[in-house]
Scaffold this motif. Structure first.
Motif, PDB file in Angstrom:
ATOM      1  N   ILE A 239      41.817  90.163  98.655  1.00 14.34           N
ATOM      2  CA  ILE A 239      42.028  88.912  97.908  1.00 14.34           C
ATOM      3  C   ILE A 239      42.613  87.798  98.765  1.00 14.34           C
ATOM      4  O   ILE A 239      42.946  86.736  98.230  1.00 14.34           O
ATOM      5  CB  ILE A 239      42.910  89.126  96.659  1.00 14.34           C
ATOM      6  N   GLN A 240      42.703  88.010 100.066  1.00 14.40           N
ATOM      7  CA  GLN A 240      43.024  86.879 100.940  1.00 14.40           C
ATOM      8  C   GLN A 240      42.009  85.760 100.692  1.00 14.40           C
ATOM      9  O   GLN A 240      42.335  84.577 100.770  1.00 14.40           O
ATOM     10  CB  GLN A 240      43.001  87.309 102.403  1.00 14.40           C
ATOM     11  N   ASN A 241      40.792  86.147 100.392  1.00 14.13           N
ATOM     12  CA  ASN A 241      39.744  85.238  99.930  1.00 14.13           C
ATOM     13  C   ASN A 241      39.386  85.685  98.518  1.00 14.13           C
ATOM     14  O   ASN A 241      38.667  86.669  98.347  1.00 14.13           O
ATOM     15  CB  ASN A 241      38.520  85.320 100.851  1.00 14.13           C
ATOM     16  N   PRO A 242      39.891  85.029  97.462  1.00 15.74           N
ATOM     17  CA  PRO A 242      39.667  85.513  96.091  1.00 15.74           C
ATOM     18  C   PRO A 242      38.186  85.718  95.775  1.00 15.74           C
ATOM     19  O   PRO A 242      37.358  84.840  96.017  1.00 15.74           O
ATOM     20  CB  PRO A 242      40.279  84.404  95.229  1.00 15.74           C
ATOM     21  N   ARG A 243      37.886  86.889  95.240  1.00  8.95           N
ATOM     22  CA  ARG A 243      36.515  87.273  94.879  1.00  8.95           C
ATOM     23  C   ARG A 243      36.556  88.263  93.726  1.00  8.95           C
ATOM     24  O   ARG A 243      37.612  88.831  93.422  1.00  8.95           O
ATOM     25  CB  ARG A 243      35.818  87.928  96.094  1.00  8.95           C
ATOM     26  N   PRO A 244      35.405  88.518  93.102  1.00  8.34           N
ATOM     27  CA  PRO A 244      35.377  89.450  91.972  1.00  8.34           C
ATOM     28  C   PRO A 244      35.827  90.853  92.350  1.00  8.34           C
ATOM     29  O   PRO A 244      35.570  91.334  93.466  1.00  8.34           O
ATOM     30  CB  PRO A 244      33.901  89.436  91.547  1.00  8.34           C
ATOM     31  N   ALA A 245      36.489  91.511  91.414  1.00  6.43           N
ATOM     32  CA  ALA A 245      36.948  92.883  91.603  1.00  6.43           C
ATOM     33  C   ALA A 245      36.853  93.638  90.283  1.00  6.43           C
ATOM     34  O   ALA A 245      37.023  93.056  89.209  1.00  6.43           O
ATOM     35  CB  ALA A 245      38.394  92.902  92.112  1.00  6.43           C
ATOM     36  N   ILE A 246      36.561  94.934  90.380  1.00  5.44           N
ATOM     37  CA  ILE A 246      36.470  95.821  89.219  1.00  5.44           C
ATOM     38  C   ILE A 246      37.291  97.066  89.541  1.00  5.44           C
ATOM     39  O   ILE A 246      37.228  97.596  90.661  1.00  5.44           O
ATOM     40  CB  ILE A 246      35.012  96.225  88.929  1.00  5.44           C
ATOM     41  N   PHE A 247      38.045  97.557  88.565  1.00  2.00           N
ATOM     42  CA  PHE A 247      38.929  98.700  88.801  1.00  2.00           C
ATOM     43  C   PHE A 247      38.566  99.857  87.883  1.00  2.00           C
ATOM     44  O   PHE A 247      38.117  99.649  86.750  1.00  2.00           O
ATOM     45  CB  PHE A 247      40.389  98.276  88.612  1.00  2.00           C
ATOM     46  N   LEU A 248      38.760 101.064  88.384  1.00  2.00           N
ATOM     47  CA  LEU A 248      38.355 102.285  87.694  1.00  2.00           C
ATOM     48  C   LEU A 248      39.583 103.086  87.295  1.00  2.00           C
ATOM     49  O   LEU A 248      40.331 103.577  88.146  1.00  2.00           O
ATOM     50  CB  LEU A 248      37.455 103.124  88.607  1.00  2.00           C
ATOM     51  N   ASN A 249      39.787 103.219  85.992  1.00  2.00           N
ATOM     52  CA  ASN A 249      40.907 103.983  85.458  1.00  2.00           C
ATOM     53  C   ASN A 249      40.409 105.391  85.156  1.00  2.00           C
ATOM     54  O   ASN A 249      40.085 105.736  84.021  1.00  2.00           O
ATOM     55  CB  ASN A 249      41.449 103.314  84.193  1.00  2.00           C
ATOM     56  N   SER A 250      40.354 106.212  86.192  1.00  2.00           N
ATOM     57  CA  SER A 250      39.791 107.555  86.057  1.00  2.00           C
ATOM     58  C   SER A 250      40.809 108.574  85.582  1.00  2.00           C
ATOM     59  O   SER A 250      40.449 109.723  85.297  1.00  2.00           O
ATOM     60  CB  SER A 250      39.223 108.008  87.405  1.00  2.00           C
ATOM     61  N   HIS A 251      42.089 108.189  85.492  1.00  2.00           N
ATOM     62  CA  HIS A 251      43.132 109.157  85.150  1.00  2.00           C
ATOM     63  C   HIS A 251      43.906 108.767  83.894  1.00  2.00           C
ATOM     64  O   HIS A 251      45.006 109.263  83.644  1.00  2.00           O
ATOM     65  CB  HIS A 251      44.099 109.340  86.329  1.00  2.00           C
TER      66      HIS A 251
END
Length: 394
Positions: A307-319
């Motif tokens: 995110i030093q260069n803001p861009r799209p992100a998706i996170f996985l809550n596998s637990h």
């Protein structure tokens, strides 16, 4: 009448005692900066492998005399036992510290990027050497604020976020730390981006952690590779934390669980829109975080470099984490969080362009996590802090 002899120059060692290379860039850039700041000190490098020594040399200023390189190669018998146990326990690292405890006491200070070295303070020898710590990353996991940090004599920090959490946890004091910025950014600044694919499709970086409790790899990994193998709209970089594929058995000290790591099916290796890297230098030098258009991950601190260069992100809550309002998952406010993979395709389609809300969250978090002051580089600021703490002539 003769004058008193000049005091013996202080020995400052930079210790690299990890199996892999992902910690090197966090403290190695400080070496040459300290040589310039305090030329009267003996600055030395201590490594536990030839690979580490070569990695450190890449960060040294060729205009300066090279520091002495010393080796603490691990015991071959201990290494064999470690391999028989699936590399689940860092026996070689701990054995190197134990076997070389007297050697380390010849130093006035050791600069380290990990907490295992506090073993030297647990054996009743608390005065020498002084231990100076710079954490290898600026992530949110609770292990980054563990009680062991209290054993360090001095702590260098990348920004206010880490300082505030460490103070709140009581692992640093107001008088034994300094915010200096993030030397790794300076070490890899101004490099041209690397083009990994022969097309202009969006590039997704899947960057799972190795922690067997928190990593999305164990539950979702192969399904994610399957998804990207069967579609043609995106390129995929699969570049997990380097430790994920260096161990057959993954252990979580924090959560006290063990898991066998699955292999990667060979059928994914020959696809021209999937790039797999389980541990090269590019996995640790921000090549992939710079090349990606979308980040897909779980708890790795690499999200903060991304995110030093803001861009799209998706996170996985596998637990099944209850993550809202939990500081250990603050980075999950940078993009949508998926509890199941059924929504991955829709999330990929919807996440670009980056929304104003996520952009603001990323920008604010980056500023809080990294002190990016103009003027002296982070490595120079760290060198000044070490020189002042050790009372070195500058």
């Amino acid at each position: 009448m003769t004058s008193d002899p000049s005091p013996h120059p202080l020995r400052i060692g930079f210790l690299f005692n990890h199996d892999e290379l992902h910690q090197v860039a966090h403290t190695a850039p400080i070496i040459s900066a300290l040589q310039r700041r305090a030329p009267g000190a003996h600055v030395e490098v201590i490594t536990s492998s030839d690979r580490q020594a070569e990695a450190v040399r890449q960060f040294l200023d060729p205009a300066l005399p090279p520091p002495a390189f010393l080796s603490i190669q691990p015991n071959s018998g201990i290494r064999l036992v470690e391999k028989m146990l699936g590399n689940a326990v860092p026996l070689s690292r701990l054995n190197s510290l134990r076997q070389n405890a007297e050697f380390f006491r010849r130093f006035d200070a050791l600069v380290v990027p990990e907490t295992t070295t506090t073993f030297l303070k647990k054996n009743g020898h608390s005065d020498r050497p002084k231990l100076i710590y710079f954490p290898h990353g600026a992530g949110d996991r609770s292990i980054g604020f563990s009680p062991e940090i209290r054993l360090f004599d001095y702590v260098l920090l990348p920004g206010e976020k880490t300082r505030d959490r460490m103070l709140a946890e009581g692992v640093i004091r107001p008088d034994n730390h300094r915010i200096v910025g993030y030397p790794k950014f300076g070490a890899f600044a101004n490099r041209p981006p690397v083009k990994l694919f022969d097309n202009d499709k969006p590039v997704v970086l899947y960057n799972p952690h190795f922690d067997p409790m928190l990593s999305s790899w164990f539950r979702f990994g192969e399904e994610i590779l399957d998804y990207f193998a069967s579609q043609k709209d995106y390129n995929l970089i699969f570049a997990p934390h380097v430790m994920l594929f260096q161990r057959k058995i993954l252990a979580s000290v924090e959560h006290r669980i063990l898991r066998f790591r699955q292999r990667i099916d060979p059928r994914f290796a020959g696809l021209d829109h999937i790039h797999i890297d389980t541990g090269s230098d590019r996995s640790v030098d921000m090549t992939y975080t710079a090349a990606a258009d979308i980040y897909l991950g779980d708890v790795s601190s690499q999200i903060y470099e991304y995110i030093q260069n803001p861009r799209p992100a998706i996170f996985l809550n596998s637990h099944g984490a209850e993550w809202q309002g939990n500081a250990n998952y603050e980075h999950w406010t940078f993009g949508p969080v998926l509890d199941e993979l059924a929504g991955l395709g829709a999330a990929l389609d919807a996440v670009s362009p980056l929304s104003d809300a996520y952009r603001q969250a990323q920008t604010a978090a980056f500023a809080y996590s990294f002190d990016m002051k103009d003027g002296e580089s982070p490595a120079q600021r760290a060198a000044a802090a070490i020189a002042e703490f050790m009372d070195l002539p500058q």
